[in-house]
Design a protein around this motif. Structure first.
Motif, PDB file in Angstrom:
ATOM      1  N   MET A   1      -0.650   2.462  -1.675  1.00 22.62           N
ATOM      2  CA  MET A   1       0.732   2.093  -1.473  1.00 22.62           C
ATOM      3  C   MET A   1       1.551   3.374  -1.465  1.00 22.62           C
ATOM      4  O   MET A   1       1.354   4.239  -2.306  1.00 22.62           O
ATOM      5  N   HIS A   5       4.881   1.042   2.633  1.00 27.74           N
ATOM      6  CA  HIS A   5       3.654   0.608   3.303  1.00 27.74           C
ATOM      7  C   HIS A   5       2.463   0.450   2.363  1.00 27.74           C
ATOM      8  O   HIS A   5       2.422   1.031   1.290  1.00 27.74           O
ATOM      9  N   THR A   6       1.497  -0.318   2.860  1.00 24.12           N
ATOM     10  CA  THR A   6       0.217  -0.470   2.182  1.00 24.12           C
ATOM     11  C   THR A   6      -0.876  -0.176   3.192  1.00 24.12           C
ATOM     12  O   THR A   6      -0.922  -0.792   4.262  1.00 24.12           O
ATOM     13  N   ASP A  29      -0.320  -2.509   6.378  1.00 20.85           N
ATOM     14  CA  ASP A  29       0.685  -3.530   6.075  1.00 20.85           C
ATOM     15  C   ASP A  29       0.162  -4.941   6.350  1.00 20.85           C
ATOM     16  O   ASP A  29       0.851  -5.786   6.920  1.00 20.85           O
ATOM     17  N   TYR A 151      -2.421  -5.039  -5.198  1.00 22.59           N
ATOM     18  CA  TYR A 151      -1.330  -4.258  -4.632  1.00 22.59           C
ATOM     19  C   TYR A 151      -0.085  -4.249  -5.509  1.00 22.59           C
ATOM     20  O   TYR A 151       1.002  -3.938  -5.040  1.00 22.59           O
ATOM     21  N   GLY A 162       7.267   1.834  -5.716  1.00 21.88           N
ATOM     22  CA  GLY A 162       7.377   1.355  -4.354  1.00 21.88           C
ATOM     23  C   GLY A 162       8.794   1.545  -3.873  1.00 21.88           C
ATOM     24  O   GLY A 162       9.656   2.052  -4.588  1.00 21.88           O
TER      25      GLY A 162
END
Length: 170
Positions: A1, A5-6, A29, A151, A162
């Protein structure tokens, strides 16, 4: 992360290892990403925050990921061999090759207060608590890193908060 975005890099479940089968999964994502095997053999995105490049290093099971200004990593999917299975006493069933990720990281601008099971090993003053010479060394302290989901940035030691698109700051 990172940023908003992931990026997920994972190994598919494999019953019997075959070097010609691509056991690598890449998701951006939440969407599956196809990394081409021909031409430039890369996938890239220029998000608002930074460029991300995923390029093949082998026809199957090997990639290099570059997240501009943050990290470079080399990832290889491989199976646990018979010898490793015995030494570490994994007791893998015959129908599981236990494909997993072998990784190498290079952080571009890691804070001296970096945290995490892997992260804190990048601190300038880090001393490993692991007892060397045992077949399966354990670090302990997992209670600091338990999260409600894969996540989630919520854990006792987590510093990652984040970002939302509206509050993107580095």
């Amino acid at each position: 992360m990172f940023d908003t975005h992931t990026l997920v890099l994972a190994a598919k479940r494999v019953s019997k290892w075959d070097d010609s089968f691509d056991a690598l999964t890449v998701r951006w994502d939440g969407e599956a990403v196809n990394i081409p095997t021909e031409g430039d053999a890369e996938w890239r995105t220029n998000s608002e925050e930074r460029e991300v490049i995923v390029e093949r290093t082998d026809e199957t099971n090997g990639i290099k990921v570059t997240v501009a200004g943050l990290v470079e990593l080399n990832v290889k999917v491989r199976a646990i061999g018979e010898d490793e299975n015995k030494v570490h006493n994994y007791q893998l069933p015959a129908d599981d090759a236990f494909a997993h990720l072998e990784t190498q990281f290079k952080f571009i601008q890691a804070s001296p207060l970096v945290e995490g099971v892997l992260g804190k090993s990048y601190r300038p003053d880090y001393v490993s608590p692991v007892k060397l010479g045992v077949p399966m060394p354990m670090m302990g302290g997992e209670d600091k890193y338990v999260t409600p989901s894969l996540y989630s940035p919520l854990c006792n030691a987590c510093r990652f908060k984040g970002q939302t698109a509206a509050s993107a700051s580095i």
